[in-house]
Structure formats: structure tokens, C-alpha cells
Design an enzyme around this catalytic site. Structure first.
Site, PDB file in Angstrom:
ATOM      1  N   GLY A  12       2.837  -6.146   0.862  1.00  0.00           N
ATOM      2  CA  GLY A  12       2.662  -6.655  -0.488  1.00  0.00           C
ATOM      3  C   GLY A  12       1.207  -6.804  -0.913  1.00  0.00           C
ATOM      4  N   SER A  13       0.342  -5.924  -0.429  1.00  0.00           N
ATOM      5  CA  SER A  13      -1.063  -6.059  -0.859  1.00  0.00           C
ATOM      6  C   SER A  13      -1.198  -5.718  -2.341  1.00  0.00           C
ATOM      7  CB  SER A  13      -1.996  -5.199  -0.001  1.00  0.00           C
ATOM      8  OG  SER A  13      -1.807  -3.828  -0.245  1.00  0.00           O
ATOM      9  N   ASN A  14      -0.412  -4.766  -2.829  1.00  0.00           N
ATOM     10  CA  ASN A  14      -0.427  -4.471  -4.266  1.00  0.00           C
ATOM     11  C   ASN A  14       0.183  -5.633  -5.057  1.00  0.00           C
ATOM     12  OD1 ASN A  14      -1.417  -1.641  -5.059  1.00  0.00           O
ATOM     13  ND2 ASN A  14      -0.226  -1.272  -3.191  1.00  0.00           N
ATOM     14  N   LEU A  83      11.393   0.582  -0.958  1.00  0.00           N
ATOM     15  CA  LEU A  83      11.813   1.895  -0.468  1.00  0.00           C
ATOM     16  C   LEU A  83      13.224   2.316  -0.856  1.00  0.00           C
ATOM     17  CD1 LEU A  83      10.175   1.898   3.092  1.00  0.00           C
ATOM     18  CD2 LEU A  83       9.296   2.802   0.935  1.00  0.00           C
ATOM     19  N   LEU A  85      16.348   3.560  -3.033  1.00  0.00           N
ATOM     20  CA  LEU A  85      16.543   4.328  -4.260  1.00  0.00           C
ATOM     21  C   LEU A  85      17.140   3.402  -5.331  1.00  0.00           C
ATOM     22  CD1 LEU A  85      16.295   7.319  -5.160  1.00  0.00           C
ATOM     23  CD2 LEU A  85      18.723   7.568  -4.615  1.00  0.00           C
ATOM     24  N   ILE A  86      16.648   3.545  -6.554  1.00  0.00           N
ATOM     25  CA  ILE A  86      17.135   2.672  -7.630  1.00  0.00           C
ATOM     26  C   ILE A  86      18.422   3.274  -8.222  1.00  0.00           C
ATOM     27  CG2 ILE A  86      16.549   1.625  -9.858  1.00  0.00           C
ATOM     28  CD1 ILE A  86      14.859   0.622  -7.441  1.00  0.00           C
ATOM     29  N   HIS A 102       2.925   5.472  -6.372  1.00  0.00           N
ATOM     30  CA  HIS A 102       3.096   6.391  -5.247  1.00  0.00           C
ATOM     31  C   HIS A 102       1.711   6.767  -4.715  1.00  0.00           C
ATOM     32  CE1 HIS A 102       5.237   9.247  -2.761  1.00  0.00           C
ATOM     33  NE2 HIS A 102       4.273  10.108  -3.003  1.00  0.00           N
ATOM     34  N   GLU A 172      -5.256   2.081  -5.484  1.00  0.00           N
ATOM     35  CA  GLU A 172      -4.086   1.323  -5.950  1.00  0.00           C
ATOM     36  C   GLU A 172      -4.504  -0.074  -6.388  1.00  0.00           C
ATOM     37  OE1 GLU A 172      -1.111   1.505  -2.817  1.00  0.00           O
ATOM     38  OE2 GLU A 172      -0.495   3.476  -3.510  1.00  0.00           O
TER      39      GLU A 172
HETATM   40  C1  GRF Z   1       1.597   1.531  -1.354  1.00  0.00           C
HETATM   41  O1  GRF Z   1       0.831   2.479  -0.716  1.00  0.00           O
HETATM   42  C2  GRF Z   1       2.387   2.150  -2.476  1.00  0.00           C
HETATM   43  O2  GRF Z   1       1.814   3.301  -2.974  1.00  0.00           O
HETATM   44  C3  GRF Z   1       3.685   2.498  -1.829  1.00  0.00           C
HETATM   45  O3  GRF Z   1       3.909   1.502  -0.875  1.00  0.00           O
HETATM   46  C4  GRF Z   1       2.676   0.953  -0.451  1.00  0.00           C
HETATM   47  C5  GRF Z   1       2.787  -0.537  -0.531  1.00  0.00           C
HETATM   48  O4  GRF Z   1       1.698  -1.158   0.084  1.00  0.00           O
HETATM   49  N1  GRF Z   1       4.708   2.669  -2.814  1.00  0.00           N
HETATM   50  P1  GRF Z   1       1.528  -2.725  -0.017  1.00  0.00           P
HETATM   51  O5  GRF Z   1       2.782  -3.347   0.575  1.00  0.00           O
HETATM   52  O6  GRF Z   1       1.357  -3.067  -1.453  1.00  0.00           O
HETATM   53  O7  GRF Z   1       0.318  -3.045   0.787  1.00  0.00           O
END
Ligand code: GRF
Length: 190
Positions: A12-14, A83, A85-86, A102, A172
Site C-alpha cells: 500500500g505504498s501508493n 489483483l 479481476l473486477i 499499472h 507512481e
Molecule cells: C504498484 O506497482 C502498482 O502499479 C501495481 O501494484 C503495485 C502496488 O504497490 N498495480 P504498492 O502496494 O502501492 O506499494
């Protein structure tokens, strides 16, 4: 107030970046984090910020549509490392309101099985001179919805998959939250 729900399965870093970006925003907030993994680190992060968390089982997501009730006040769904599928009912319930990030320049290196290090290994193996990120709308097929935003990074000779991953993750973290902000403002202006 516009509400974002984040779907995430992993670190969940994003998700963290997005939560922090909107923490002081007057009109936009992350109000829910949904995960398919009880132990996902993202849930702890969300709870620390006082955000509602929800863990879903496969049967709840695929065999019922009850989640639509849970998300009744959601304006945008953001997939950040989710991960599964929706399913079609879900896509139809949120037209142009589900986006994904992505870690490659779609349409290359997308589709089933193309996630995490698999993507970066494929980019390395192909000897690409660049990689990057794609933020796109979500439909019933992996990584096929319309692209909203892309950013690229140069790859040097000798960059292995882990170096590529680091470069891409930095992109990202830089772009995802601002793109979400622009998109929400656009949706609500139209
Ligand atoms: C990211 O690289 C994103 O592109 C992909 O999953 C990863 C999630 O990374 N869909 P994080 O959990 O946000 O660190």
C-alpha cells in the site's frame, strides 16, 4: 466532499501517498480502504489515519453484489495494487469511476499474470530503453480500459528488474495522487 475508496492487496505504498495527498484537501478525502487480505499492511495504514477499512472474501465480491451498498457514498474507486479481476456488475455500477495504476507502459506488459516483478522482469528481458506507468479506466479485462495518463522513465543498460521497479514506483508515487485529483475535479465539473 468527494469520497475515494482505495482497493489494495499489499504494502500500500501508493495508497499511503494518496491518503497523505488528500489529508488536508478541502473537498476530497479517502474514506474507505478495501482489501482482499486480512493481513495487508495497507489496512493498518488506513486505520492509523482513521479511515474505514473492509476485508472482502471472494464469494462476497463475485457471488453477491452487496459491496455496492457498502460503497454507496463513493465517487471514485482507485485500484492500487489490487489483483482480483473486477466483475462486470461492479464495472457497470461505476461507469468511468474505477481507475487502476499499472507499472508499465500499456498496452505493452499488461494482462493476466502481468503484475509486480513479473512486469519488470519482462521489461528487462525485452531490453527496453524505457518503462513507466499507466493510469487507466478499469473494465472487465485486465489492464485494457482507456488510458488516462502515462509517464515514462529512461532505462540504462544493466538496469535489472529491481532497478526498473524502483524507478517505476517513484513515478507512481509522484503522479498517482495528482492525476486522481484532476480526474475528480473534472468529473464533478462536467
Ligand atoms: C504498484 O506497482 C502498482 O502499479 C501495481 O501494484 C503495485 C502496488 O504497490 N498495480 P504498492 O502496494 O502501492 O506499494
Amino acid at each position: 466532499m468527494y469520497n475515494i475508496t482505495i482497493f489494495a492487496s499489499g504494502t500500500g505504498s501508493n495508497a499511503r501517498k494518496i491518503v497523505e495527498h488528500f489529508k488536508t484537501h478541502p473537498d476530497i478525502r479517502v474514506n474507505r480502504v478495501v482489501s482482499n487480505r486480512q493481513t495487508a499492511a495497507v489496512l493498518e495504514m488506513a486505520a492509523t489515519h482513521g479511515i474505514t477499512t473492509q476485508v472482502i472474501k471472494r464469494s462476497y465480491f463475485y457471488d453477491t453484489q452487496d459491496i455496492l451498498q457498502d460503497l454507496a457514498d463513493t465517487d471514485l474507486i482507485v485500484l492500487a495494487g489490487f489483483l482480483w479481476l473486477i466483475p462486470a456488475y461492479f464495472v457497470q455500477a461505476f461507469p468511468n469511476k474505477i481507475i487502476n495504476i499499472h507499472p508499465a507502459l500499456l498496452p505493452k506488459y499488461g494482462g493476466k499474470g502481468m503484475y509486480g516483478m513479473n512486469v519488470h522482469r519482462a521489461v528487462e528481458a525485452a531490453g527496453e530503453h524505457e518503462s513507466g506507468i499507466s493510469i487507466h479506466y478499469v473494465n472487465e479485462h485486465y489492464d485494457e480500459g482507456q488510458i488516462i495518463f502515462q509517464a515514462s522513465c529512461a532505462l540504462e543498460k544493466g538496469d535489472d528488474a529491481s532497478v526498473i521497479a524502483t524507478k517505476v514506483l517513484a513515478l507512481e508515487h509522484q503522479h498517482f495522487a495528482p492525476v486522481i485529483e484532476q480526474l475528480l475535479l473534472k468529473i464533478h465539473r462536467s
